[in-house]
Design a protein around this motif. Structure first.
Motif, PDB file in Angstrom:
ATOM      1  N   LYS A   9      10.867  -6.424   1.150  1.00 22.45           N
ATOM      2  CA  LYS A   9      12.148  -5.838   0.787  1.00 22.45           C
ATOM      3  C   LYS A   9      12.514  -4.771   1.812  1.00 22.45           C
ATOM      4  O   LYS A   9      11.721  -3.859   2.092  1.00 22.45           O
ATOM      5  N   ARG A  10      13.733  -4.896   2.355  1.00 23.81           N
ATOM      6  CA  ARG A  10      14.219  -3.919   3.320  1.00 23.81           C
ATOM      7  C   ARG A  10      15.505  -3.284   2.793  1.00 23.81           C
ATOM      8  O   ARG A  10      16.337  -3.957   2.194  1.00 23.81           O
ATOM      9  N   VAL A  14      14.736  -0.081   7.094  1.00 21.46           N
ATOM     10  CA  VAL A  14      13.514   0.460   6.489  1.00 21.46           C
ATOM     11  C   VAL A  14      12.868  -0.605   5.603  1.00 21.46           C
ATOM     12  O   VAL A  14      13.489  -1.110   4.666  1.00 21.46           O
ATOM     13  N   GLU A  15      11.622  -0.931   5.901  1.00 17.67           N
ATOM     14  CA  GLU A  15      10.896  -1.943   5.132  1.00 17.67           C
ATOM     15  C   GLU A  15      10.109  -1.254   4.021  1.00 17.67           C
ATOM     16  O   GLU A  15       9.117  -0.569   4.271  1.00 17.67           O
ATOM     17  N   ILE A  16      10.570  -1.441   2.773  1.00 17.43           N
ATOM     18  CA  ILE A  16       9.943  -0.787   1.622  1.00 17.43           C
ATOM     19  C   ILE A  16       8.729  -1.575   1.137  1.00 17.43           C
ATOM     20  O   ILE A  16       7.690  -1.005   0.816  1.00 17.43           O
ATOM     21  N   ARG A  18       6.186  -4.691   2.313  1.00 18.11           N
ATOM     22  CA  ARG A  18       5.839  -5.304   3.584  1.00 18.11           C
ATOM     23  C   ARG A  18       5.024  -6.586   3.442  1.00 18.11           C
ATOM     24  O   ARG A  18       4.315  -6.991   4.349  1.00 18.11           O
ATOM     25  N   GLY A  37       7.096   6.712  -3.199  1.00 24.11           N
ATOM     26  CA  GLY A  37       7.614   6.098  -1.986  1.00 24.11           C
ATOM     27  C   GLY A  37       6.816   4.911  -1.502  1.00 24.11           C
ATOM     28  O   GLY A  37       7.125   4.348  -0.441  1.00 24.11           O
ATOM     29  N   GLY A  39       6.660   1.946  -2.909  1.00 25.56           N
ATOM     30  CA  GLY A  39       7.300   0.671  -3.194  1.00 25.56           C
ATOM     31  C   GLY A  39       7.080   0.123  -4.581  1.00 25.56           C
ATOM     32  O   GLY A  39       7.536  -0.980  -4.902  1.00 25.56           O
ATOM     33  N   THR A  42      10.440  -0.316  -6.607  1.00 23.75           N
ATOM     34  CA  THR A  42      11.224  -1.363  -5.943  1.00 23.75           C
ATOM     35  C   THR A  42      10.661  -2.734  -6.263  1.00 23.75           C
ATOM     36  O   THR A  42      11.406  -3.693  -6.511  1.00 23.75           O
ATOM     37  N   GLU A  51      16.846  -6.245  -7.692  1.00 24.12           N
ATOM     38  CA  GLU A  51      16.916  -6.127  -6.236  1.00 24.12           C
ATOM     39  C   GLU A  51      16.611  -7.491  -5.636  1.00 24.12           C
ATOM     40  O   GLU A  51      15.691  -8.173  -6.080  1.00 24.12           O
ATOM     41  N   ASP A 217       2.194   2.505   1.214  1.00 25.74           N
ATOM     42  CA  ASP A 217       2.975   2.141   2.394  1.00 25.74           C
ATOM     43  C   ASP A 217       3.492   0.703   2.330  1.00 25.74           C
ATOM     44  O   ASP A 217       3.458  -0.037   3.302  1.00 25.74           O
ATOM     45  N   GLY A 218       3.983   0.314   1.136  1.00 26.11           N
ATOM     46  CA  GLY A 218       4.618  -0.993   0.991  1.00 26.11           C
ATOM     47  C   GLY A 218       3.676  -2.161   0.857  1.00 26.11           C
ATOM     48  O   GLY A 218       4.108  -3.321   0.920  1.00 26.11           O
TER      49      GLY A 218
END
Length: 248
Positions: A9-10, A14-16, A18, A37, A39, A42, A51, A217-218
């Motif tokens: 998801k970007r 910014v790639e939320i 990965r 933060g 992810g 999201t 989303e 970190d995603g």
């Protein structure tokens, strides 16, 4: 019940997310933990179509959300996914002008086409379960934050979801009302409700979860049962997260 493969998801550049790979079995209580933060929220919103993701695939029961679907195909798949999942947000999102009972019966009547008498009977049972039957005629402004969140849980359950998604449901609550909401969620877990919970409540995750997924970190940096994650974490990011939570 849920299977996510390669979900990316970007937001702009910014790639939320990965490349998330994650599975949840029927009856499982999966907790997503990790720093803000990372992810987690999201990812929940990608599961029920709120989303749209740019790469990957999500399966919920027989329904599929795929990044390659056309906008029309994705919209149809998202509607089906929403009917299979109940979502409880950080903010309560109750209709301010409706009573507790009216909030709970709204979707079953207008979305599922349920007869009002049947919807009311179901709502009363669910409100009793979450300890809110005595306030069924109250408006949201007359309730505490914990009471509003318990009504929100009853509202989500009223649709008969196969999976309940909780997005940090206690983040806006004080310790006392947090305990009330977590007790309701623990009761659902004991009854075998499939649940995916984004939470910073480590005590709840350790006691109620059957599987923990650590986001960072995603990515999912580590997954395992609570005893493994809390007792013998394998990843540096997990050890750091747990050390910070103990300090907090």
């Amino acid at each position: 019940m849920i299977e996510a493969r390669g979900v990316v998801k970007r937001f702009g550049t910014v790639e939320i997310l990965r490349g998330i790979d994650l599975s949840v079995s029927r009856g499982e209580v999966a907790c997503l933990i990790g720093p803000s933060g990372g992810g987690k929220s999201t990812f929940l919103r990608c599961l029920n179509g709120l989303e749209r993701f740019q790469e990957g695939r999500v399966t919920i029961g027989p329904d599929v959300l795929d990044a390659r679907q056309s906008p029309r195909e994705h919209a149809k798949a998202a509607r089906r996914a929403c009917l299979r999942t109940g979502m409880v947000f950080q903010s309560f999102n109750l209709f301010a002008h409706r009573t507790v009972l009216e909030n709970v019966i709204e979707a079953p009547v207008h979305v599922l086409g349920m007869k009002r008498d049947e919807a009311v009977e179901r709502a009363r049972g669910l409100l009793d379960r979450v300890g809110m039957l005595h306030r069924l005629d109250a408006r949201p402004r007359e309730l505490s934050g914990g009471q509003q969140q318990r009504v929100a849980i009853a509202r989500a359950l009223a649709m008969g979801p196969e999976v309940m998604l909780f997005d940090e449901p206690t983040s806006a609550l004080d310790p006392k009302t947090t305990a009330e909401v977590l007790a309701v969620m623990a009761d659902l877990a004991r009854d075998g409700q499939t649940m995916l919970v984004v939470t910073h409540a480590m005590g709840f995750a350790r006691k109620a979860a059957t599987m923990i997924h650590v986001f960072g970190d995603g990515l999912v940096v580590e997954s395992g049962p609570p005893d493994q994650i809390f007792g013998a974490p394998a990843h540096d990011a997990t050890r750091s997260l747990l050390a910070e939570s103990r300090v907090a």
